[in-house]
Design a protein around this motif. Structure first.
Motif, PDB file in Angstrom:
ATOM      1  N   GLU A  89      -3.377 -10.750 -38.899  1.00  0.00           N
ATOM      2  CA  GLU A  89      -3.924 -11.262 -37.647  1.00  0.00           C
ATOM      3  C   GLU A  89      -3.282 -10.557 -36.458  1.00  0.00           C
ATOM      4  N   VAL A  90      -4.127 -10.187 -35.491  1.00  0.00           N
ATOM      5  CA  VAL A  90      -3.655  -9.531 -34.274  1.00  0.00           C
ATOM      6  C   VAL A  90      -4.332 -10.194 -33.078  1.00  0.00           C
ATOM      7  N   PRO A  91      -3.770 -10.060 -31.873  1.00  0.00           N
ATOM      8  CA  PRO A  91      -4.422 -10.643 -30.688  1.00  0.00           C
ATOM      9  C   PRO A  91      -5.739  -9.938 -30.373  1.00  0.00           C
ATOM     10  N   CYS A  92      -6.657 -10.665 -29.775  1.00  0.00           N
ATOM     11  CA  CYS A  92      -7.873 -10.037 -29.265  1.00  0.00           C
ATOM     12  C   CYS A  92      -7.470  -9.004 -28.205  1.00  0.00           C
ATOM     13  N   GLY A  93      -8.073  -7.829 -28.288  1.00  0.00           N
ATOM     14  CA  GLY A  93      -7.717  -6.761 -27.365  1.00  0.00           C
ATOM     15  C   GLY A  93      -6.813  -5.711 -27.984  1.00  0.00           C
ATOM     16  N   THR A  94      -6.636  -5.762 -29.311  1.00  0.00           N
ATOM     17  CA  THR A  94      -5.753  -4.810 -29.994  1.00  0.00           C
ATOM     18  C   THR A  94      -6.510  -3.552 -30.411  1.00  0.00           C
ATOM     19  N   LEU A  95      -5.982  -2.414 -30.002  1.00  0.00           N
ATOM     20  CA  LEU A  95      -6.496  -1.112 -30.429  1.00  0.00           C
ATOM     21  C   LEU A  95      -5.680  -0.641 -31.622  1.00  0.00           C
ATOM     22  N   ILE A  96      -6.348  -0.079 -32.637  1.00  0.00           N
ATOM     23  CA  ILE A  96      -5.669   0.376 -33.847  1.00  0.00           C
ATOM     24  C   ILE A  96      -5.909   1.872 -34.010  1.00  0.00           C
ATOM     25  N   TYR A  97      -4.813   2.632 -34.026  1.00  0.00           N
ATOM     26  CA  TYR A  97      -4.867   4.080 -34.136  1.00  0.00           C
ATOM     27  C   TYR A  97      -4.277   4.534 -35.468  1.00  0.00           C
ATOM     28  N   ASP A  98      -4.795   5.644 -35.991  1.00  0.00           N
ATOM     29  CA  ASP A  98      -4.137   6.356 -37.083  1.00  0.00           C
ATOM     30  C   ASP A  98      -3.047   7.229 -36.456  1.00  0.00           C
ATOM     31  N   ARG A  99      -1.797   6.993 -36.823  1.00  0.00           N
ATOM     32  CA  ARG A  99      -0.686   7.721 -36.195  1.00  0.00           C
ATOM     33  C   ARG A  99      -0.714   9.208 -36.504  1.00  0.00           C
ATOM     34  N   GLU A 100      -1.218   9.580 -37.647  1.00  0.00           N
ATOM     35  CA  GLU A 100      -1.188  10.994 -38.047  1.00  0.00           C
ATOM     36  C   GLU A 100      -2.267  11.815 -37.353  1.00  0.00           C
ATOM     37  N   THR A 101      -3.436  11.233 -37.163  1.00  0.00           N
ATOM     38  CA  THR A 101      -4.544  11.979 -36.556  1.00  0.00           C
ATOM     39  C   THR A 101      -4.796  11.596 -35.106  1.00  0.00           C
ATOM     40  N   GLY A 102      -4.291  10.433 -34.688  1.00  0.00           N
ATOM     41  CA  GLY A 102      -4.573   9.947 -33.341  1.00  0.00           C
ATOM     42  C   GLY A 102      -5.944   9.310 -33.202  1.00  0.00           C
ATOM     43  N   ASP A 107     -11.253  -1.321 -32.363  1.00  0.00           N
ATOM     44  CA  ASP A 107     -10.874  -2.024 -31.143  1.00  0.00           C
ATOM     45  C   ASP A 107     -11.319  -3.470 -31.314  1.00  0.00           C
ATOM     46  N   LEU A 108     -10.379  -4.347 -31.590  1.00  0.00           N
ATOM     47  CA  LEU A 108     -10.710  -5.734 -31.900  1.00  0.00           C
ATOM     48  C   LEU A 108     -10.664  -6.570 -30.622  1.00  0.00           C
ATOM     49  N   VAL A 109     -11.827  -6.885 -30.096  1.00  0.00           N
ATOM     50  CA  VAL A 109     -11.887  -7.599 -28.822  1.00  0.00           C
ATOM     51  C   VAL A 109     -12.475  -9.006 -28.950  1.00  0.00           C
ATOM     52  N   GLU A 110     -13.240  -9.248 -29.997  1.00  0.00           N
ATOM     53  CA  GLU A 110     -13.880 -10.551 -30.157  1.00  0.00           C
ATOM     54  C   GLU A 110     -13.145 -11.402 -31.179  1.00  0.00           C
ATOM     55  N   LEU A 152      -0.037   3.378 -38.926  1.00  0.00           N
ATOM     56  CA  LEU A 152      -0.858   2.904 -37.816  1.00  0.00           C
ATOM     57  C   LEU A 152      -0.034   2.669 -36.561  1.00  0.00           C
ATOM     58  N   ARG A 153      -0.715   2.811 -35.434  1.00  0.00           N
ATOM     59  CA  ARG A 153      -0.139   2.430 -34.140  1.00  0.00           C
ATOM     60  C   ARG A 153      -1.024   1.351 -33.528  1.00  0.00           C
ATOM     61  N   LEU A 154      -0.417   0.257 -33.140  1.00  0.00           N
ATOM     62  CA  LEU A 154      -1.157  -0.837 -32.526  1.00  0.00           C
ATOM     63  C   LEU A 154      -0.826  -0.903 -31.035  1.00  0.00           C
ATOM     64  N   GLU A 155      -1.851  -1.030 -30.228  1.00  0.00           N
ATOM     65  CA  GLU A 155      -1.665  -1.192 -28.786  1.00  0.00           C
ATOM     66  C   GLU A 155      -2.485  -2.388 -28.329  1.00  0.00           C
ATOM     67  N   LEU A 156      -1.829  -3.274 -27.591  1.00  0.00           N
ATOM     68  CA  LEU A 156      -2.510  -4.447 -27.065  1.00  0.00           C
ATOM     69  C   LEU A 156      -2.874  -4.202 -25.603  1.00  0.00           C
ATOM     70  N   LYS A 157      -4.162  -4.358 -25.308  1.00  0.00           N
ATOM     71  CA  LYS A 157      -4.628  -4.282 -23.927  1.00  0.00           C
ATOM     72  C   LYS A 157      -5.255  -5.628 -23.598  1.00  0.00           C
ATOM     73  N   LEU A 158      -4.666  -6.315 -22.646  1.00  0.00           N
ATOM     74  CA  LEU A 158      -5.105  -7.666 -22.341  1.00  0.00           C
ATOM     75  C   LEU A 158      -6.573  -7.691 -21.917  1.00  0.00           C
ATOM     76  N   LEU A 159      -7.243  -8.759 -22.308  1.00  0.00           N
ATOM     77  CA  LEU A 159      -8.649  -8.941 -21.966  1.00  0.00           C
ATOM     78  C   LEU A 159      -8.741  -9.823 -20.729  1.00  0.00           C
ATOM     79  N   ALA A 160      -8.881  -9.202 -19.581  1.00  0.00           N
ATOM     80  CA  ALA A 160      -9.000  -9.934 -18.326  1.00  0.00           C
ATOM     81  C   ALA A 160     -10.041  -9.242 -17.468  1.00  0.00           C
ATOM     82  N   GLU A 161     -10.889 -10.016 -16.818  1.00  0.00           N
ATOM     83  CA  GLU A 161     -11.913  -9.424 -15.961  1.00  0.00           C
ATOM     84  C   GLU A 161     -11.325  -8.966 -14.635  1.00  0.00           C
TER      85      GLU A 161
END
Length: 333
Positions: A89-102, A107-110, A152-161
């Motif tokens: 489980e990850v927060p809504c707004g999490t981007l998931i990258y492959d660390r080796e290829t970038g 992008d899990l937003v919902e 993997l690299r995980l980055e959280l970007k907050l979901l705010a309007e």
């Protein structure tokens, strides 16, 4: 609770179960033949978005995640059980990258959105699979295949309007506290806010809009100075920027230009995002100063400019009306 918006982890799917070699041995079956079952599939690693999570803190303590292996096949053509999937489980707004290829894998937003990042290995075939007219008694089977492994690299970007930006002590935390139920730490020194604060502001229609107080933007933030380098990414998902300017500072015009230059330097289209300029703390300034600063800022762009006082809640309702109108226009364009 610590706010963690970046993590690096390893995930590994399960290995498929081995197929087996077996033959029917029933007393009254004279030509029993091969009966070795196939192995089960290995479990996969699956991410799912959870709206109740606000940080990637859990990944500071757990860095490796592995799904279960599939079970080997059984006699009498029994297929082995599939391995259990590993659900993360990850927060809504999490981007998931492959660390080796970038590469961006997802992008899990919902709420409830899922992403399989590592597929389980296929189970091996039992000797029953190899029965043919040419080979009536195959005595071999296949091993299961290994599951996928990823870094993997995980980055959280907050979901705010709406993102509230401005120099430290511009009054961002005071404003979000006045507009919503958020209760950020407020004090009269720089970098009081060390993590983004989220607050839900109710519209007249009854539904809510998420506002985010983005901390630590100073000159050079895009290069890692101050705290802004860590939190500029959270502005990327906002549809509207509310630029708060402290009208009582030594040079409000320079303050405004500093933030605009940081948005331009950071890129990713932030400088082109719709903005509203709010001159804060007008209850502590004279009318001549207020009009001069409004005129000067009006020379830089055509953004709406409004004077407010977050402390006394002066003209906050008018500010919200401008925000709702601007958001509506941005939806239509």
């Amino acid at each position: 609770m610590q706010f963690i918006d970046y993590a690096e982890i390893e995930v590994e799917a399960g290995t498929g179960g081995d197929g087996i070699v077996a033959f029917r041995r029933e007393k009254y079956v004279p030509a029993g033949g091969p009966a070795g079952g196939n192995g089960g599939w290995g479990g996969s690693v699956i991410f799912v978005a959870n709206k109740n999570l606000q940080t990637l803190l859990d990944f500071r303590y757990a860095r490796c995640f592995k799904a279960d292996d599939g079970k080997r096949g059984g006699p009498s053509n029994r297929t082995g059980a599939n391995g259990q999937n590993r659900v993360i489980e990850v927060p809504c707004g999490t981007l998931i990258y492959d660390r080796e290829t970038g590469e961006i894998l997802g992008d899990l937003v919902e709420k409830g959105q899922t992403l399989c990042v590592a597929a389980g290995g296929k189970g091996g075939l039992g000797n029953k699979h190899f029965l043919s007219n040419q080979n009536r008694a195959p005595d071999y089977a296949l091993n299961g295949l290994p599951g996928e492994h990823r870094s993997l690299r995980l980055e959280l970007k907050l979901l705010a309007e709406v993102g509230i930006i401005g120099l430290p002590n511009a009054g961002k935390s005071t404003l979000i506290a006045a507009l919503s139920d958020a209760r950020p730490k407020i004090a009269n020194y720089p970098f009081t806010t060390l993590i983004p604060n989220l607050g839900v502001v109710r519209k007249p229609t009854g539904d809510g809009t998420v506002f985010a107080d983005i901390p630590g933007l100073v000159k050079g933030a895009h290069e890692g100075i101050g705290l802004g380098h860590e939190f500029l990414r959270h502005i990327e998902r906002t549809r509207l920027l509310l630029h708060l300017v402290d009208i009582t500072s030594i040079d409000p015009i320079t303050d405004y230009q500093t933030i605009q230059e940081e948005l331009e330097a950071y890129g990713r289209g932030l400088s082109n995002r719709p903005q509203i300029i709010a001159l804060n703390k007008v209850d502590a300034a004279d009318e001549e100063t207020i009009q001069f600063i409004k005129t000067e800022l009006g020379n830089f762009n055509s953004y709406p400019i409004i004077t407010i006082s977050a402390v006394t809640k002066m003209r906050l309702e008018e500010l919200l009306q401008i925000i709702w109108q601007t958001l509506e226009l941005s939806r239509e364009s």
